[in-house]
Design a protein around this motif. Structure first.
Motif, PDB file in Angstrom:
ATOM      1  N   GLU A  68       6.000   8.939  13.661  1.00  0.00           N
ATOM      2  CA  GLU A  68       5.659   9.676  14.871  1.00  0.00           C
ATOM      3  C   GLU A  68       5.268   8.700  15.969  1.00  0.00           C
ATOM      4  OE1 GLU A  68       2.371  12.918  16.542  1.00  0.00           O
ATOM      5  OE2 GLU A  68       2.420  12.384  14.405  1.00  0.00           O
ATOM      6  N   ALA A  69       5.887   8.835  17.125  1.00  0.00           N
ATOM      7  CA  ALA A  69       5.487   8.071  18.304  1.00  0.00           C
ATOM      8  C   ALA A  69       4.255   8.734  18.909  1.00  0.00           C
ATOM      9  CB  ALA A  69       6.621   8.024  19.322  1.00  0.00           C
ATOM     10  N   VAL A  70       3.234   7.938  19.229  1.00  0.00           N
ATOM     11  CA  VAL A  70       1.986   8.487  19.760  1.00  0.00           C
ATOM     12  C   VAL A  70       1.567   7.722  21.006  1.00  0.00           C
ATOM     13  CG1 VAL A  70       1.203   9.222  17.469  1.00  0.00           C
ATOM     14  CG2 VAL A  70       0.518   6.969  18.341  1.00  0.00           C
ATOM     15  N   GLU A  71       0.703   8.338  21.801  1.00  0.00           N
ATOM     16  CA  GLU A  71       0.002   7.614  22.850  1.00  0.00           C
ATOM     17  C   GLU A  71      -1.187   6.894  22.204  1.00  0.00           C
ATOM     18  OE1 GLU A  71       1.171   7.274  25.873  1.00  0.00           O
ATOM     19  OE2 GLU A  71       2.858   8.562  25.281  1.00  0.00           O
ATOM     20  N   LEU A  72      -1.771   5.947  22.918  1.00  0.00           N
ATOM     21  CA  LEU A  72      -2.809   5.116  22.309  1.00  0.00           C
ATOM     22  C   LEU A  72      -3.990   5.906  21.736  1.00  0.00           C
ATOM     23  CD1 LEU A  72      -2.678   2.112  24.757  1.00  0.00           C
ATOM     24  CD2 LEU A  72      -2.170   2.068  22.312  1.00  0.00           C
ATOM     25  N   PRO A  73      -4.459   6.995  22.380  1.00  0.00           N
ATOM     26  CA  PRO A  73      -5.535   7.767  21.750  1.00  0.00           C
ATOM     27  C   PRO A  73      -5.140   8.342  20.394  1.00  0.00           C
ATOM     28  CG  PRO A  73      -5.414   8.286  24.082  1.00  0.00           C
ATOM     29  CD  PRO A  73      -4.196   7.453  23.760  1.00  0.00           C
ATOM     30  N   GLY A  74      -3.836   8.513  20.171  1.00  0.00           N
ATOM     31  CA  GLY A  74      -3.356   9.025  18.895  1.00  0.00           C
ATOM     32  C   GLY A  74      -3.558   8.073  17.742  1.00  0.00           C
ATOM     33  N   MET A  75      -3.880   6.816  18.033  1.00  0.00           N
ATOM     34  CA  MET A  75      -4.152   5.844  16.974  1.00  0.00           C
ATOM     35  C   MET A  75      -5.407   6.192  16.179  1.00  0.00           C
ATOM     36  SD  MET A  75      -2.004   3.423  16.377  1.00  0.00           S
ATOM     37  CE  MET A  75      -0.320   3.432  17.029  1.00  0.00           C
ATOM     38  N   GLN A  76      -6.185   7.145  16.686  1.00  0.00           N
ATOM     39  CA  GLN A  76      -7.357   7.607  15.932  1.00  0.00           C
ATOM     40  C   GLN A  76      -6.968   8.171  14.568  1.00  0.00           C
ATOM     41  OE1 GLN A  76     -10.846   8.862  16.681  1.00  0.00           O
ATOM     42  NE2 GLN A  76     -11.156   7.849  18.648  1.00  0.00           N
ATOM     43  N   GLU A  77      -5.715   8.584  14.427  1.00  0.00           N
ATOM     44  CA  GLU A  77      -5.256   9.134  13.151  1.00  0.00           C
ATOM     45  C   GLU A  77      -5.053   8.054  12.095  1.00  0.00           C
ATOM     46  OE1 GLU A  77      -1.480  11.727  11.314  1.00  0.00           O
ATOM     47  OE2 GLU A  77      -1.516  11.164  13.441  1.00  0.00           O
ATOM     48  N   ALA A  78      -4.874   6.801  12.530  1.00  0.00           N
ATOM     49  CA  ALA A  78      -4.509   5.723  11.611  1.00  0.00           C
ATOM     50  C   ALA A  78      -5.702   5.230  10.798  1.00  0.00           C
ATOM     51  CB  ALA A  78      -3.900   4.560  12.385  1.00  0.00           C
ATOM     52  N   ASP A  79      -5.454   4.956   9.534  1.00  0.00           N
ATOM     53  CA  ASP A  79      -6.440   4.308   8.659  1.00  0.00           C
ATOM     54  C   ASP A  79      -6.321   2.789   8.732  1.00  0.00           C
ATOM     55  OD1 ASP A  79      -7.290   6.854   7.461  1.00  0.00           O
ATOM     56  OD2 ASP A  79      -5.307   6.835   6.536  1.00  0.00           O
ATOM     57  N   VAL A  80      -5.116   2.326   9.027  1.00  0.00           N
ATOM     58  CA  VAL A  80      -4.818   0.906   9.205  1.00  0.00           C
ATOM     59  C   VAL A  80      -3.994   0.773  10.473  1.00  0.00           C
ATOM     60  CG1 VAL A  80      -3.526  -1.081   8.299  1.00  0.00           C
ATOM     61  CG2 VAL A  80      -4.891   0.322   6.744  1.00  0.00           C
ATOM     62  N   ILE A  81      -4.309  -0.221  11.295  1.00  0.00           N
ATOM     63  CA  ILE A  81      -3.538  -0.492  12.503  1.00  0.00           C
ATOM     64  C   ILE A  81      -3.140  -1.959  12.514  1.00  0.00           C
ATOM     65  CG2 ILE A  81      -3.530  -0.561  15.027  1.00  0.00           C
ATOM     66  CD1 ILE A  81      -5.665   1.643  14.983  1.00  0.00           C
ATOM     67  N   ARG A 132       0.843  -1.189   0.000  1.00  0.00           N
ATOM     68  CA  ARG A 132       0.000   0.000   0.000  1.00  0.00           C
ATOM     69  C   ARG A 132       0.883   1.244   0.000  1.00  0.00           C
ATOM     70  NH1 ARG A 132      -5.610   0.380   1.252  1.00  0.00           N
ATOM     71  NH2 ARG A 132      -6.533  -1.516   0.405  1.00  0.00           N
ATOM     72  N   ASP A 133       0.383   2.316  -0.598  1.00  0.00           N
ATOM     73  CA  ASP A 133       1.133   3.574  -0.650  1.00  0.00           C
ATOM     74  C   ASP A 133       0.796   4.435   0.569  1.00  0.00           C
ATOM     75  OD1 ASP A 133       2.411   2.967  -3.060  1.00  0.00           O
ATOM     76  OD2 ASP A 133       0.695   3.663  -4.226  1.00  0.00           O
ATOM     77  N   PHE A 134       1.287   4.013   1.719  1.00  0.00           N
ATOM     78  CA  PHE A 134       1.080   4.802   2.929  1.00  0.00           C
ATOM     79  C   PHE A 134       1.969   6.046   2.885  1.00  0.00           C
ATOM     80  CE2 PHE A 134      -0.108   0.497   4.414  1.00  0.00           C
ATOM     81  CZ  PHE A 134      -1.391   0.779   4.860  1.00  0.00           C
ATOM     82  N   GLU A 135       1.509   7.092   3.571  1.00  0.00           N
ATOM     83  CA  GLU A 135       2.242   8.354   3.581  1.00  0.00           C
ATOM     84  C   GLU A 135       2.834   8.687   4.942  1.00  0.00           C
ATOM     85  OE1 GLU A 135      -0.525  11.242   2.131  1.00  0.00           O
ATOM     86  OE2 GLU A 135      -0.502  10.438   0.068  1.00  0.00           O
ATOM     87  N   LYS A 136       2.395   7.967   5.985  1.00  0.00           N
ATOM     88  CA  LYS A 136       2.887   8.248   7.326  1.00  0.00           C
ATOM     89  C   LYS A 136       2.755   7.011   8.194  1.00  0.00           C
ATOM     90  CE  LYS A 136       2.151  11.358  11.297  1.00  0.00           C
ATOM     91  NZ  LYS A 136       1.332  12.457  11.854  1.00  0.00           N
ATOM     92  N   ILE A 137       3.678   6.867   9.152  1.00  0.00           N
ATOM     93  CA  ILE A 137       3.659   5.758  10.093  1.00  0.00           C
ATOM     94  C   ILE A 137       3.608   6.333  11.508  1.00  0.00           C
ATOM     95  CG2 ILE A 137       4.908   3.729  10.957  1.00  0.00           C
ATOM     96  CD1 ILE A 137       6.422   3.830   8.191  1.00  0.00           C
ATOM     97  N   ILE A 138       2.695   5.824  12.321  1.00  0.00           N
ATOM     98  CA  ILE A 138       2.672   6.183  13.730  1.00  0.00           C
ATOM     99  C   ILE A 138       2.816   4.900  14.550  1.00  0.00           C
ATOM    100  CG2 ILE A 138       1.296   8.253  13.365  1.00  0.00           C
ATOM    101  CD1 ILE A 138      -1.163   6.788  14.346  1.00  0.00           C
ATOM    102  N   GLY A 139       3.362   5.010  15.748  1.00  0.00           N
ATOM    103  CA  GLY A 139       3.629   3.809  16.524  1.00  0.00           C
ATOM    104  C   GLY A 139       3.520   4.009  18.018  1.00  0.00           C
TER     105      GLY A 139
END
Length: 321
Positions: free
Chosen positions: A181-194, A151-158
């Motif tokens: 970008e390192a995120v806290e768990l609520p920040g996973m709301q930004e993800a389209d795929v987890i 997939r052509d992802f544009e950003k990775i959060i973890g």
């Protein structure tokens, strides 16, 4: 009998070959051409290890065998070797004679990564751009690399329970030329795929951490008691899996079923989506969840391909048994 040592696997099995093998196996399972045997997986009461067997038979590919192995949680710190250890054994379905013994460590990593990426291919929204990772260990890097190839992802959060491991993910992001970008768990709301890939026995990702339209691949739960996500999340999602019987007994769905939030009939085979007998995602707001429990047929398909290539290249070792 042919032997393909672990040290030869990297030169034989690619991420793309593993992806193709796993996708075909899921399709064969859903059509009834392949089936898995009941899993044996137990704590052995020694060095906190989990050990077991996964096997099956694929009529279409005439692949019969099992994988023996498990999880030794102290290997890396005490022995300098990876915690997951396994070996695949293939048998001639016409005679029952042993056909091959294949190193299973890298194969397991590749087929597990392939399974989550197959689910992303068939269930994630076409416009998915941000991928989130829960877990940053050895297997997480395999998951992320394979997903980025499909997939052509544009950003990775973890996020990881131990943040000092997040550079493992950042390294993969750097290789791909993508921001991390390192995120806290609520920040996973930004993800389209987890993708969740941990060995946790207590859920970390909550139902309110996931935005509508997200696709999740829960890849770490493969034993009774393990758990990565809040059971209420499965009640919000359309749930798919590799093997329904495993999903409700040793997979992520075991907890939601036990709490009465979903029933066995609410868990669908991913192979049915691949074959076109299940529609898969039906709207952009739908949450889809793949419960990747890990089935023996995945290992057998990858091992069979490796043996064939190893024989052709003169790498396989032949011994009398």
């Amino acid at each position: 009998m042919w032997i393909v040592p672990e040290k030869e696997i990297a030169a034989l099995m690619t991420r793309e070959a593993a992806f193709d093998a796993v996708e075909k196996v899921f399709a064969a399972m859903a059509s009834g051409e392949a089936y898995n045997f009941p899993v044996v997986r137990e704590a052995i009461g020694h060095v906190d290890a989990l050990y077991g067997f996964k096997g099956g038979f694929d009529r279409s590919g005439l692949t019969l065998g099992l994988k023996a192995g498990g999880y030794w949680p102290h290997n890396l710190e005490t022995k300098g070797i990876i915690n997951h250890q396994s070996t695949v054994f293939l048998f001639d379905p016409d005679t029952g004679r042993v056909h091959a013994m294949v190193g299973g460590n890298l194969l397991t990593a590749l087929r597990t990564a392939a399974a989550s990426s197959v689910s992303i291919k068939h269930l994630a929204r076409p416009d998915a751009k941000v991928i989130g990772m829960i877990g940053a260990g050895h297997q997480a890097t395999f998951q992320l690399r394979t997903a980025l190839e499909h997939r052509d992802f544009e950003k990775i959060i973890g996020w990881n329970l131990h943040p000092e491991m997040l550079p493992n993910l950042e390294k993969v992001a750097d290789e791909a030329g993508l921001p991390f970008e390192a995120v806290e768990l609520p920040g996973m709301q930004e993800a389209d795929v987890i993708i969740s890939i941990t060995s946790s026995f207590d859920w970390t990702l909550g139902a309110d951490h996931v935005a509508p339209g997200t696709h999740l691949a829960c890849m770490g739960t493969d034993t009774k008691g393990k758990q990565e996500v809040e059971p209420a999340l499965l009640a919000r999602a359309t749930v798919f899996t590799d093997e329904v019987a495993q999903s409700i007994s040793i997979g992520e769905a075991q907890h939601a079923v036990a709490e009465g939030l979903i029933a066995e009939g609410d868990v669908h085979q991913l192979g049915a989506v691949i074959n076109g007998t299940h529609p898969g995602r039906t709207s952009d707001d739908e949450i889809t969840l793949f419960d990747g429990t890990g089935v023996g047929l995945q290992d057998l398909a990858c091992a069979a391909a490796v043996v064939e290539m190893a024989i052709e290249q003169g790498i396989a070792i032949e011994v009398d048994v």
